[in-house]
Design a protein around this motif. Structure first.
Motif, mmCIF file in Angstrom:
data_model
loop_
_atom_site.group_PDB
_atom_site.id
_atom_site.type_symbol
_atom_site.label_atom_id
_atom_site.label_comp_id
_atom_site.label_asym_id
_atom_site.label_seq_id
_atom_site.Cartn_x
_atom_site.Cartn_y
_atom_site.Cartn_z
ATOM 1 N N VAL A 148 83.383 -10.839 -39.309
ATOM 2 C CA VAL A 148 82.885 -9.587 -38.721
ATOM 3 C C VAL A 148 82.146 -8.772 -39.774
ATOM 4 O O VAL A 148 81.060 -8.221 -39.519
ATOM 5 C CB VAL A 148 84.033 -8.770 -38.115
ATOM 6 N N ASN A 149 82.697 -8.690 -40.958
ATOM 7 C CA ASN A 149 82.063 -7.911 -42.022
ATOM 8 C C ASN A 149 80.696 -8.476 -42.399
ATOM 9 O O ASN A 149 79.774 -7.717 -42.737
ATOM 10 C CB ASN A 149 82.968 -7.854 -43.253
ATOM 11 N N ARG A 150 80.567 -9.781 -42.347
ATOM 12 C CA ARG A 150 79.256 -10.394 -42.630
ATOM 13 C C ARG A 150 78.234 -9.976 -41.576
ATOM 14 O O ARG A 150 77.104 -9.583 -41.901
ATOM 15 C CB ARG A 150 79.395 -11.919 -42.642
ATOM 16 N N ILE A 151 78.645 -10.040 -40.311
ATOM 17 C CA ILE A 151 77.745 -9.655 -39.212
ATOM 18 C C ILE A 151 77.365 -8.178 -39.334
ATOM 19 O O ILE A 151 76.189 -7.814 -39.220
ATOM 20 C CB ILE A 151 78.425 -9.927 -37.851
ATOM 21 N N VAL A 152 78.358 -7.342 -39.586
ATOM 22 C CA VAL A 152 78.121 -5.898 -39.683
ATOM 23 C C VAL A 152 77.183 -5.583 -40.848
ATOM 24 O O VAL A 152 76.275 -4.748 -40.731
ATOM 25 C CB VAL A 152 79.461 -5.149 -39.846
ATOM 26 N N TYR A 153 77.380 -6.265 -41.959
ATOM 27 C CA TYR A 153 76.515 -6.049 -43.128
ATOM 28 C C TYR A 153 75.052 -6.334 -42.794
ATOM 29 O O TYR A 153 74.158 -5.531 -43.089
ATOM 30 C CB TYR A 153 76.982 -6.944 -44.282
ATOM 31 N N LEU A 154 74.802 -7.470 -42.156
ATOM 32 C CA LEU A 154 73.424 -7.840 -41.829
ATOM 33 C C LEU A 154 72.808 -6.879 -40.825
ATOM 34 O O LEU A 154 71.638 -6.496 -40.940
ATOM 35 C CB LEU A 154 73.379 -9.272 -41.300
ATOM 36 N N TYR A 155 73.597 -6.462 -39.840
ATOM 37 C CA TYR A 155 73.072 -5.516 -38.850
ATOM 38 C C TYR A 155 72.801 -4.148 -39.478
ATOM 39 O O TYR A 155 71.810 -3.490 -39.131
ATOM 40 C CB TYR A 155 74.039 -5.388 -37.671
ATOM 41 N N ASN A 156 73.665 -3.721 -40.372
ATOM 42 C CA ASN A 156 73.423 -2.448 -41.049
ATOM 43 C C ASN A 156 72.126 -2.490 -41.857
ATOM 44 O O ASN A 156 71.369 -1.512 -41.894
ATOM 45 C CB ASN A 156 74.596 -2.098 -41.971
ATOM 46 N N GLU A 157 71.861 -3.611 -42.486
ATOM 47 C CA GLU A 157 70.604 -3.772 -43.218
ATOM 48 C C GLU A 157 69.411 -3.750 -42.264
ATOM 49 O O GLU A 157 68.323 -3.278 -42.613
ATOM 50 C CB GLU A 157 70.620 -5.083 -44.019
ATOM 51 N N LEU A 158 69.624 -4.250 -41.072
ATOM 52 C CA LEU A 158 68.548 -4.303 -40.077
ATOM 53 C C LEU A 158 68.232 -2.941 -39.475
ATOM 54 O O LEU A 158 67.111 -2.708 -39.002
ATOM 55 C CB LEU A 158 68.940 -5.262 -38.952
ATOM 56 N N LEU A 159 69.216 -2.047 -39.455
ATOM 57 C CA LEU A 159 69.029 -0.777 -38.756
ATOM 58 C C LEU A 159 67.873 0.049 -39.306
ATOM 59 O O LEU A 159 67.107 0.649 -38.537
ATOM 60 C CB LEU A 159 70.323 0.037 -38.784
ATOM 61 N N SER A 160 67.729 0.094 -40.633
ATOM 62 C CA SER A 160 66.617 0.856 -41.200
ATOM 63 C C SER A 160 65.288 0.206 -40.832
ATOM 64 O O SER A 160 64.286 0.896 -40.605
ATOM 65 C CB SER A 160 66.754 0.965 -42.712
#
Length: 567
Positions: free
Chosen positions: A160-172
């Protein structure tokens, strides 16, 4: 040195410098104005040379080269021909197998996209699809059937943390394109770009994010929930109609959200009511149900507790909006309705999570009650015919009984619709009382359905005093078929279990050997591995079930004799 570089030596020189770890000279060459044309014209060769170092391994073991290549890839993005370097970045994304490289390519990709003339829709589409394809390859967490406060533990899961990390990077990255289009005059070009960007935001809600928990528990929002809210908010700021996706008649297939992504999208808006105020109020609830069921079915068909839960909750939200409308039976001609019945039934019967089974059953009940009488009749009849689980069949029989009871209270027994009386009633009773193996049917296995059907028959006999329902004309069919087979089957089964109990008890007094074990089967399950006490307990429970069936059958027959002494 730069003046001495030949036409094709710049990329190879940079490659040699990076391999040697000579980062200072590599940056100097890249930023020297004398080499600006080299950078501009050689992106096809330079991008793979530089990108090969933008990996987790290089960041860990050779941080100077890694940081150097971060600078170089930015220079390439800012100075190369945008159309050419964009294709190279997309190729790098498509072949990436490293999260660090994926993240490191996002910012330069953003820079290039902002430089593309007129922000061409095709360029956006290609990039967005490459990003989505990478995300879809990510592993999703194992289905642990977490309930209550346990759900919060998922946020500490490594996957989950891996997925969240990538999505957080994508948000900007997402925010850049949403912000660029906010409040811009809607020319044709701007509208097309808005649509492609919006579809991208929706598609990001699919795999892997769809498989994470998004429910608010005790005022606590999971990381996935926060990401989902950001994406929905970004979509809504584009001022597009969320319902435009329902029929999927879009003018571009560049970025086409999957049914799974759209299912999560409508779940978040309709069930979780995120940005709910952006929904247009002019759409008929029956229309939205009709076209949203395909997305519900996609969610329910997945393997995973949280994604199935989203499907059930979306169905509940859609059905809540059509409450009291009495949907026309002609809607059932759509394949989506029969598919929904099949999939939700499968969830009710087979899902490992008790809470999901309960929620699924409630959604099915609401679905049945949402139709006018002919629709209810057709749904119950076809469900009984096609499902095999006795418990669910029994539940449907009880539901149909409740429908008749409600209609009697509302309209009176003399004004019942044709689907609750005489020939239509006889047709559905044929399904309720069907014993495929006649007296040899496994009555214990079918006990839920049999008990429900007998209670329903007893109710009909008692309530139809005036004869308006017409149950009297069906009694002979019951007596010569269903009752006869049940009575014989009960006697046979009771003898069978009593004999088996005696054999197992006698076996227990003998020396245990492999050859003298008594084989005992109950409802198709072999009990040979059970301890003797457990075998006897199970068979005693089966005898009790048969006694219950026998008792209810006797009461039904007694009610019939009181009603019609000649029967």
């Amino acid at each position: 040195m730069s003046a001495e570089l030949g036409e094709n030596s710049f990329p190879s020189t940079i490659s040699t410098l990076l391999k040697a770890g000579n980062t200072v000279q590599a940056v100097t060459l890249f930023t020297d104005n004398k080499n600006s044309e080299e950078v501009r014209n050689n992106s096809w060769d330079l991008v793979p040379i530089v990108a090969r170092y933008l990996t987790d391994e290089c960041e860990t073991n050779n941080i100077e080269v890694f940081k150097c290549c971060q600078k170089l890839i930015t220079v390439i993005a800012e100075n190369s021909k945008p159309e050419e370097v964009l294709l190279q970045f997309i190729e790098e994304l498509e072949t990436a197998d490293d999260d660090t490289k994926f993240v490191m390519l996002l910012k330069p990709l953003e820079v290039v996209l902002l430089r593309v003339p007129d922000k061409r829709v095709t360029s956006l589409g290609w990039c967005f699809n490459a990003i989505v394809d990478y995300l879809k390859k990510l592993e999703v967490p194992e289905d642990l059937n977490l309930v209550g406060e346990e759900r919060l533990l998922l946020d500490s899961n490594e996957i989950v943390n891996r997925i969240v990390y990538l999505y957080n990077e994508l948000l900007s990255f997402c925010e850049t394109f949403a912000k660029e289009l906010r409040g811009v005059t809607s020319s044709k070009n701007i509208l097309e770009r808005k649509q492609v960007v919006a579809r991208f935001f929706v598609e990001l809600l699919g795999s892997p994010l769809a498989f994470l928990d998004m429910v608010i528990y005790k005022n606590t929002k999971s990381k996935a929930r926060l990401l989902a809210e950001e994406l929905i908010t970004a979509f809504c700021y584009l001022n597009l109609d969320p319902y435009k996706f329902l029929e999927m008649y879009n003018d571009s297939d560049l970025v086409k959200p999957s049914d799974l992504s759209l299912g999560v999208f409508y779940y978040l808006i309709l069930s979780e009511e995120i940005c709910h105020n952006y929904l247009p109020k002019v759409y008929n609830p029956a229309y939205t149900l009709n076209y949203s069921l395909t997305f519900v079915n996609s969610l329910l068909s997945q393997d995973g507790q949280f994604v199935v839960e989203k499907g059930i909750d979306l169905a509940a939200a859609l059905l809540k909006n059509v409450d009291q409308l009495e949907l026309p039976y002609v809607l059932l001609d759509s394949e989506n309705y029969s598919k929904f019945c099949k999939i939700i039934s499968n969830v009710i019967v087979h899902n490992e999570c008790v809470e999901l089974r309960k929620k699924g059953l409630h959604a099915l009940h609401t679905f049945l009650w949402s139709f006018e009488h002919q629709g209810r009749y057709l749904l119950v009849k076809n469900l009984i015919r096609n499902i095999t689980h006795s418990g669910l069949k029994g539940n449907l029989i009880t539901t149909y009984k409740e429908m008749i009871t409600q209609e009697i209270k509302t309209s009176g027994i003399k004004n019942l619709p044709p689907y609750y009386v005489t020939h239509k009633l006889y047709n559905i009773l044929d399904e309720f009382t069907l014993l495929k193996q006649k007296e040899e049917t496994d009555l214990v296995d079918e006990s839920d359905r049999i008990i429900a059907s007998l209670n329903f028959l007893r109710y009909l006999v008692l309530v139809d005093v005036s004869g308006d329902i017409g149950i009297d004309s069906y009694l002979e069919t019951l007596e010569n078929g269903y009752f006869k087979f049940l009575r014989t089957g009960i006697n046979m089964s009771q003898e069978h279990y009593r004999l088996r109990i005696k054999e197992v008890a006698e076996e227990d007094t003998k020396v245990e050997t492999e050859d003298c074990k008594v084989s005992v089967t109950v409802s198709g399950k072999d009990l040979i591995e059970m301890p003797t006490e457990k075998k006897i307990e199970v068979m005693q429970m089966s005898l009790t079930t048969l006694d219950v069936i026998d008792s209810i059958l006797s009461r039904v027959i007694e009610c019939i004799k009181i009603k019609k002494p000649n029967v």
